[in-house]
Design a protein around this motif. Structure first.
Motif, short mmCIF file in Angstrom:
data_model
loop_
_atom_site.label_atom_id
_atom_site.label_comp_id
_atom_site.label_asym_id
_atom_site.label_seq_id
_atom_site.Cartn_x
_atom_site.Cartn_y
_atom_site.Cartn_z
N ASP A 1 0.84 -1.21 0.00
CA ASP A 1 0.00 0.00 0.00
C ASP A 1 0.88 1.26 0.00
OD1 ASP A 1 -2.73 1.18 0.29
OD2 ASP A 1 -1.80 2.04 2.08
N ASN A 2 1.98 1.23 0.74
CA ASN A 2 2.92 2.36 0.73
C ASN A 2 3.39 2.63 -0.70
OD1 ASN A 2 4.72 1.27 3.72
ND2 ASN A 2 2.86 2.46 3.57
N LEU A 3 3.80 1.56 -1.39
CA LEU A 3 4.33 1.73 -2.75
C LEU A 3 3.27 2.32 -3.68
CD1 LEU A 3 6.40 -1.56 -3.19
CD2 LEU A 3 7.30 0.79 -3.19
N ARG A 4 2.03 1.86 -3.51
CA ARG A 4 0.97 2.39 -4.39
C ARG A 4 0.69 3.85 -4.03
NH1 ARG A 4 -1.83 -3.38 -4.29
NH2 ARG A 4 -0.77 -4.19 -6.14
N PHE A 5 0.78 4.15 -2.76
CA PHE A 5 0.62 5.56 -2.37
C PHE A 5 1.72 6.41 -3.00
CE2 PHE A 5 1.92 9.16 0.10
CZ PHE A 5 0.74 9.87 0.20
N PHE A 6 2.97 5.95 -2.91
CA PHE A 6 4.09 6.75 -3.46
C PHE A 6 3.93 6.93 -4.97
CE2 PHE A 6 6.55 5.02 0.34
CZ PHE A 6 6.39 6.20 1.07
N ALA A 7 3.41 5.87 -5.63
CA ALA A 7 3.17 5.99 -7.08
C ALA A 7 2.18 7.12 -7.34
CB ALA A 7 2.64 4.67 -7.62
N GLY A 8 1.12 7.19 -6.55
CA GLY A 8 0.14 8.27 -6.72
C GLY A 8 0.75 9.62 -6.37
N ALA A 9 1.56 9.61 -5.30
CA ALA A 9 2.15 10.88 -4.85
C ALA A 9 3.09 11.45 -5.90
CB ALA A 9 2.89 10.65 -3.52
N ALA A 10 3.74 10.56 -6.67
CA ALA A 10 4.65 11.05 -7.72
C ALA A 10 3.90 11.95 -8.69
CB ALA A 10 5.25 9.85 -8.49
N ARG A 11 2.62 11.71 -8.86
CA ARG A 11 1.83 12.47 -9.85
C ARG A 11 1.21 13.71 -9.26
NH1 ARG A 11 -0.80 8.30 -14.02
NH2 ARG A 11 -0.45 10.12 -15.31
N SER A 12 1.33 13.90 -7.97
CA SER A 12 0.76 15.13 -7.41
C SER A 12 1.83 15.95 -6.70
CB SER A 12 -0.41 14.80 -6.47
OG SER A 12 -0.03 13.80 -5.58
N LEU A 13 3.07 15.75 -7.14
CA LEU A 13 4.18 16.52 -6.57
C LEU A 13 4.28 17.82 -7.36
CD1 LEU A 13 6.46 16.20 -4.47
CD2 LEU A 13 7.92 15.45 -6.32
N GLU A 14 3.48 18.77 -6.97
CA GLU A 14 3.39 19.98 -7.78
C GLU A 14 3.99 21.16 -7.06
OE1 GLU A 14 -0.77 20.18 -8.13
OE2 GLU A 14 -0.87 18.79 -9.82
N GLY A 15 4.67 22.00 -7.81
CA GLY A 15 4.97 23.32 -7.29
C GLY A 15 3.73 24.15 -7.51
N THR A 16 3.62 25.26 -6.82
CA THR A 16 2.45 26.10 -7.07
C THR A 16 2.81 27.14 -8.12
OG1 THR A 16 3.22 27.21 -5.10
CG2 THR A 16 1.20 25.93 -4.89
N GLY A 17 1.87 27.47 -8.94
CA GLY A 17 2.07 28.61 -9.84
C GLY A 17 1.98 29.84 -8.97
N ALA A 18 3.11 30.54 -8.83
CA ALA A 18 3.13 31.59 -7.83
C ALA A 18 2.62 32.94 -8.33
CB ALA A 18 4.54 31.74 -7.29
N GLY A 19 2.46 33.06 -9.65
CA GLY A 19 1.84 34.27 -10.15
C GLY A 19 2.80 35.41 -10.41
N VAL A 20 2.24 36.61 -10.49
CA VAL A 20 3.04 37.79 -10.80
C VAL A 20 3.46 38.42 -9.48
CG1 VAL A 20 3.02 40.02 -11.97
CG2 VAL A 20 1.77 38.08 -12.95
N LEU A 21 4.72 38.24 -9.11
CA LEU A 21 5.19 38.70 -7.81
C LEU A 21 5.96 40.02 -7.92
CD1 LEU A 21 6.46 35.26 -6.45
CD2 LEU A 21 4.19 36.24 -6.26
N SER A 22 6.58 40.21 -9.09
CA SER A 22 7.24 41.47 -9.38
C SER A 22 6.67 41.96 -10.70
CB SER A 22 8.75 41.27 -9.54
OG SER A 22 9.35 41.08 -8.30
N LYS A 23 6.58 43.27 -10.82
CA LYS A 23 5.96 43.82 -12.03
C LYS A 23 6.73 43.35 -13.27
CE LYS A 23 4.25 48.27 -13.55
NZ LYS A 23 4.48 49.71 -13.38
N GLY A 24 6.03 42.77 -14.22
CA GLY A 24 6.68 42.35 -15.47
C GLY A 24 7.24 40.94 -15.44
N TYR A 25 7.05 40.22 -14.36
CA TYR A 25 7.60 38.86 -14.26
C TYR A 25 6.52 37.88 -13.81
CZ TYR A 25 12.24 40.95 -14.45
OH TYR A 25 13.35 41.64 -14.85
N THR A 26 6.58 36.71 -14.37
CA THR A 26 5.72 35.63 -13.90
C THR A 26 6.59 34.61 -13.18
OG1 THR A 26 4.20 35.91 -15.74
CG2 THR A 26 4.12 33.80 -14.58
N SER A 27 6.22 34.28 -11.97
CA SER A 27 6.98 33.29 -11.19
C SER A 27 6.28 31.95 -11.23
CB SER A 27 7.11 33.74 -9.74
OG SER A 27 8.10 34.73 -9.63
#
Ligand code: NAD
Length: 465
Positions: free
Chosen positions: A89-115
């Motif tokens: 069950d651990n291994l199947r969980f880790f397999a699923g977790a591999a697909r939801s290891l996301e960074g967040t789209g952080a948006g426009v934090l400085s004028k003129g830049y997308t982070s």
């Protein structure tokens, strides 16, 4: 060469060659090459290999059970019907977790830049595991690191290497790149060669607190990320309104599972003084029903200790103990390394039997007066891994659990774990989490991508955030 001994009968099981410490660097180099491929695999591709591995492990249950039972002496049914399905069950969980290891789209934090934030693997992880749950520990080490896109070189404990070797074989058969999961065998010298190898980017160890220190020291020069799952000395706090029979059954299970060779084992029972005598009696009764025996017999609850030396060590703690032995307190005659489940009452809080990790089926009972004293005694050891609170009053259970310096508190139970829940300690029990999404995150780093989207002539848009 390490000769493996079956702790249930003292017989030699197999000879396993040790990896010469001088050969570890070549193993790590192969892992680096495999990493370069694996880091390019998509989360879906990684997940598929881990899911195939889980299926192969499931199909290999009989062989894995034989190997684990021969080396540890734990009851076959406990492994085959409990620990092994959990590891799958651990291994199947880790397999699923591999697909939801996301960074967040952080948006426009400085004028003129997308982070954009992305999570990336760390590189080659050197993992070191203990002998008490050899297969589960290998899965907890390798699973999240591989899911996050790393390569892993793992060193199992010298007494219990074969289920880890088997896991690596099954992983290769599941379609992983050659060398992505490799095993080196041997003792502390091989462990140190792994920890200090410049090709290893992160080290992860499950073992004693002393080993954790040695591994951390070895990782200092390379400034490597360190993940430490170390010893424990879990308290169980029994309040006057607890259901004593239920408590006794749960605490005794917590104290004797895997013959007490468990970092989260219930080891210190603190009992409200008004019900101390009754509770000690209930614990003694429950302990007297635990049956040590042949691991292949269906009615054996617990197996032997891991070795003759470890049995002598446990016995030494009991012989030196403060307080009075209420039940057990002696080795069991026979060819294996068995020890009677043991209860010591009225132990002195500052004494060795209360403060040190014994790693055997030994429980100490101490009375307390009031919530504040219960919390103070529970927190008064160098460890901080697990704990339990026994009470019918949910407000009290919550209040008390929030004051405990530990990684986990169970209420009216002791031991259960879930793939989704992080496992790990504080204080002398180390830091870092096994299982859960948190474990996968620990084997990855967040990277910031800052992309200029302003028109090329806009030159004044940079400013510190
Ligand atoms: P141990 O510390 O003796 O050995 C653990 C591993 O570290 C082995 O593979 C060993 O060969 C290696 N090792 C030992 N010294 C080393 C060094 N100087 N450098 C590099 N590697 C070294 O522990 P053990 O006796 O195998 O296992 C029992 C311990 O593990 C207990 O303290 C227990 O609490 C702990 N444990 C903790 C957890 C947890 O999740 N916190 C889980 C299981 C076991």
């Amino acid at each position: 060469m390490t000769t493996l001994v079956n702790p249930a009968d003292g017989r030699t099981v197999a000879d396993v060659p040790d990896t010469p410490a001088g050969e570890v660097a070549a193993v790590v180099q192969t892992a680096r090459e495999a990493f370069e491929q694996w880091r390019e695999a998509t989360p879906g591709e990684r997940a598929r290999v881990l899911l195939r591995l889980a299926d192969l492990v499931e199909g290999d249950a009989e062989e894995l059970t034989r190997l684990e039972v021969e080396e540890t002496g734990k009851p076959a049914a406990v492994f085959r019907d409990g620990e092994l399905p959990f590891a799958i069950d651990n291994l199947r969980f880790f397999a699923g977790a591999a697909r939801s290891l996301e960074g967040t789209g952080a948006g426009v934090l400085s004028k003129g830049y997308t982070s954009v934030l992305v999570r990336r693997p760390i590189g080659v992880v050197g993992s070191i595991s203990p002998w008490n749950f050899p297969f589960i520990m290998a899965v907890w080490k390798a699973g999240p690191a591989l899911a996050a896109g790393n390569a892993v070189v793992i060193k199992p404990a010298p007494r219990t290497p074969r289920t880890t070797l088997r896991l690596a074989e099954l992983f290769a058969a599941a379609g992983a790149p050659d060398g992505l999961l490799q095993v080196v065998t041997g003792g502390a010298d091989v462990g140190q060669a792994l920890v200090t190898d410049p090709g290893v980017d992160m080290v992860s160890v499950t073992g004693s607190t002393e080993t954790g220190r040695a591994v951390m020291r070895g990782a200092v020069d390379g400034l490597k990320r360190v993940h430490l799952e170390l010893g424990g000395k879990a308290p169980a706090l029994v309040f006057a309104d607890a259901a004593l029979e239920h408590m006794a059954a749960g605490v005794v299970m917590g104290a004797t599972y895997n013959t007490g060779q468990d970092c989260t084992a219930a080891t210190r029972v603190y009992i409200d003084r008004s019900r101390y005598g009754e509770a000690v009696e209930a614990l003694r009764d429950a302990l007297s029903r635990v049956r040590p025996g042949d691991p292949w017999e269906a009615d054996s609850d617990i197996g032997p200790l891991i070795s003759a030396e470890h049995r002598d060590r446990v016995d030494g703690f009991v012989r030196r103990a403060s307080g009075r032995v209420v039940w057990g307190g002696a080795p069991i005659d026979g060819p294996g390394f068995y020890y009677t489940p043991t209860l010591i009452a009225d132990a002195d809080q500052s004494s060795e039997i209360v403060q040190s990790e014994i790693f055997g089926p030994v429980l100490v009972a101490v009375p307390f007066d009031g919530e504040d004293e219960a919390v103070r005694l529970a927190n008064d050891t160098p460890y901080g891994l697990a704990s339990s609170v026994w009470s019918a009053d949910v407000s009290r259970a919550l209040r008390v659990s929030h004051r405990l310096d530990v990684g986990v508190t169970w209420v009216n139970d002791h031991l259960p774990i879930a793939s989704e829940a992080p496992h790990g300690g504080v204080k002398g029990s180390g830091f870092g989490k096994d299982m859960s999404q948190e474990a996968v995150q620990e084997y990855s780093v967040t990277r910031h991508l800052m992309i200029k989207h302003a028109a090329p002539e806009a030159r004044d848009s940079f400013r510190p955030a």
